[in-house]
Design a protein around this motif. Structure first.
Motif, short mmCIF file in Angstrom:
data_model
loop_
_atom_site.label_atom_id
_atom_site.label_comp_id
_atom_site.label_asym_id
_atom_site.label_seq_id
_atom_site.Cartn_x
_atom_site.Cartn_y
_atom_site.Cartn_z
N ALA A 99 44.15 1.23 43.35
CA ALA A 99 45.11 1.74 42.37
C ALA A 99 46.38 0.90 42.34
CB ALA A 99 45.44 3.20 42.68
N GLU A 100 46.83 0.48 43.49
CA GLU A 100 48.03 -0.36 43.54
C GLU A 100 47.77 -1.73 42.91
OE1 GLU A 100 51.77 -1.82 44.13
OE2 GLU A 100 51.08 0.26 44.28
N ARG A 101 46.57 -2.23 43.06
CA ARG A 101 46.24 -3.53 42.45
C ARG A 101 46.24 -3.42 40.93
NH1 ARG A 101 42.05 -6.56 46.65
NH2 ARG A 101 42.62 -5.28 48.45
N VAL A 102 45.76 -2.27 40.41
CA VAL A 102 45.82 -2.07 38.96
C VAL A 102 47.27 -2.06 38.49
CG1 VAL A 102 45.30 -0.47 37.07
CG2 VAL A 102 43.62 -0.85 38.89
N LYS A 103 48.14 -1.39 39.23
CA LYS A 103 49.56 -1.34 38.88
C LYS A 103 50.18 -2.73 38.88
CE LYS A 103 50.38 3.33 40.65
NZ LYS A 103 51.08 4.14 41.68
N ARG A 104 49.69 -3.59 39.76
CA ARG A 104 50.23 -4.94 39.85
C ARG A 104 49.68 -5.87 38.76
NH1 ARG A 104 51.48 -6.78 46.05
NH2 ARG A 104 52.19 -4.74 46.82
N GLY A 105 48.61 -5.42 38.05
CA GLY A 105 48.15 -6.22 36.92
C GLY A 105 46.72 -6.70 36.99
N ILE A 106 45.88 -6.09 37.87
CA ILE A 106 44.48 -6.48 37.97
C ILE A 106 43.61 -5.38 37.37
CG2 ILE A 106 42.58 -7.03 39.53
CD1 ILE A 106 44.59 -8.05 41.54
N SER A 107 42.78 -5.74 36.39
CA SER A 107 41.84 -4.79 35.80
C SER A 107 40.43 -5.35 35.93
CB SER A 107 42.15 -4.53 34.33
OG SER A 107 43.30 -3.70 34.19
N LEU A 108 39.48 -4.47 36.26
CA LEU A 108 38.08 -4.87 36.43
C LEU A 108 37.19 -4.08 35.49
CD1 LEU A 108 35.66 -6.18 37.94
CD2 LEU A 108 35.81 -4.30 39.59
N CYS A 109 36.35 -4.80 34.73
CA CYS A 109 35.25 -4.18 33.97
C CYS A 109 34.00 -4.35 34.80
CB CYS A 109 35.07 -4.87 32.61
SG CYS A 109 36.37 -4.51 31.44
N MET A 110 33.50 -3.25 35.34
CA MET A 110 32.37 -3.32 36.26
C MET A 110 31.06 -3.58 35.53
SD MET A 110 33.39 -0.20 38.83
CE MET A 110 31.97 -0.52 39.89
N GLU A 111 30.10 -4.08 36.26
CA GLU A 111 28.76 -4.29 35.72
C GLU A 111 28.18 -2.96 35.23
OE1 GLU A 111 24.33 -5.54 37.39
OE2 GLU A 111 26.12 -6.12 38.51
N GLY A 112 27.56 -2.97 34.06
CA GLY A 112 26.97 -1.75 33.54
C GLY A 112 27.93 -0.91 32.71
N ARG A 113 29.15 -1.41 32.51
CA ARG A 113 30.14 -0.83 31.59
C ARG A 113 30.82 0.42 32.14
NH1 ARG A 113 26.36 -3.58 28.68
NH2 ARG A 113 24.76 -1.99 28.68
N HIS A 114 30.09 1.43 32.57
CA HIS A 114 30.69 2.60 33.22
C HIS A 114 31.80 3.26 32.39
CE1 HIS A 114 28.48 2.07 36.97
NE2 HIS A 114 28.76 0.78 36.91
N VAL A 115 31.53 3.52 31.13
CA VAL A 115 32.48 4.30 30.33
C VAL A 115 32.35 5.77 30.69
CG1 VAL A 115 32.38 2.64 28.43
CG2 VAL A 115 30.85 4.61 28.41
#
Length: 283
Positions: A99-115
């Motif tokens: 969560a802290e990494r997302v706040k710092r600016g890292i976003s990941l789209c995981m394999e298989g999309r996972h919506v």
């Protein structure tokens, strides 16, 4: 900048973005699952600011584990970094949570999309901005500008979207967090060739027009190297080859093993090539 402008720059040898200093640096890391299974074995790579970097390799090479290490998701699968370090924008993030990494600016789209299948398209997008607070209308409009099909489908339940539409939604949801670094795990997986071309066109535009740094893991080497500035090739948890996208496309071994352009048209392991010398980057 229009997509035609990007195409013109590519044809002229201009990648459309000027790689800067290192944004993400993975420094000689080892990753173990369940305290016994060694997956990454002294892996090092860099993702420069403003660039598109591709990580290529066969199934089981450790590509997805690399992304999970960078995004902080290893603990969810009983994995841990036992050696080495990861820095993002100059700061050590080796042991901070996802969560802290997302706040710092890292976003990941995981394999298989996972919506979120039970939510609508727009609700999925709003959920993507949870670390930034309630999104503004302009945040949603930016996603709809890049993925106009999502605007038409914004009230549709995500579980009823096609594979290509779900992939657009997954990328759009990641953009709602306003990432500096967008990481994509096998964005072409399970998609028809025309949809793959469309998805990679969107990725290229995001980099060229918004300046988003992109780190993409792919088995479709031809498509990934067509938009990347730099590439790495993994085998058995190590980097065995790296170079500019042009250098990799022109490399005879890469042509044979990953692009299907060899005389025999077969894919082999680099371990079977006697003249091939493994190279590591020790950062």
């Amino acid at each position: 900048m229009t997509s035609s402008t990007v195409d013109t720059q590519r044809a002229a040898g201009d990648p459309g973005a000027v790689p800067g200093r290192s944004l993400l640096a993975i420094n000689n890391i080892e990753v173990i699952y369940d305290e016994v299974i060694l997956v990454l074995r002294g892996l090092s790579l860099e993702v420069p600011t403003g660039s598109i970097v591709a990580l290529l390799g066969s199934n089981g090479a450790g590509k997805s584990t690399t992304l999970k290490a960078a995004s902080g998701l290893l603990p969810t699968e009983h994995g841990e970094i036992t050696d080495g370090s990861i820095t993002f924008d100059g700061a050590d993030i080796t042991h901070i949570d996802a969560a802290e990494r997302v706040k710092r600016g890292i976003s990941l789209c995981m394999e298989g999309r996972h919506v979120f299948e039970h939510l609508t398209v727009q609700e999925n997008l709003i959920a993507g901005a949870y670390t930034k607070g309630r999104p503004s209308k302009s945040d949603l409009e930016l996603v709809y500008e890049y993925f106009p099909r999502l605007r038409d489908l914004r009230s549709r339940t995500a579980g009823f979207l096609s594979g290509g539409e779900q992939q657009m939604l997954a990328i759009g949801r990641a953009l709602m967090a306003k990432p500096t670094l967008l990481m994509l795990d096998e964005p072409s997986l399970g998609l028809a060739p025309l949809l793959v071309q469309e998805i990679f066109g969107y990725i290229e535009r995001l980099n060229a027009e918004l300046g988003t740094t992109v780190f993409v893991v792919e088995q479709n080497a031809s498509r990934a190297l067509a938009i990347a500035h730099h590439g790495y090739i993994m085998e058995q948890g190590r980097i065995v080859l790296e170079g500019s996208a042009t250098e990799l496309r022109d490399n005879p071994d890469v042509k044979e093993f990953y692009l299907g352009l060899g005389e025999e048209g077969s894919r082999k392991s680099y371990r079977d090539v006697k003249h091939y010398k493994r190279r590591k980057r020790w950062l």
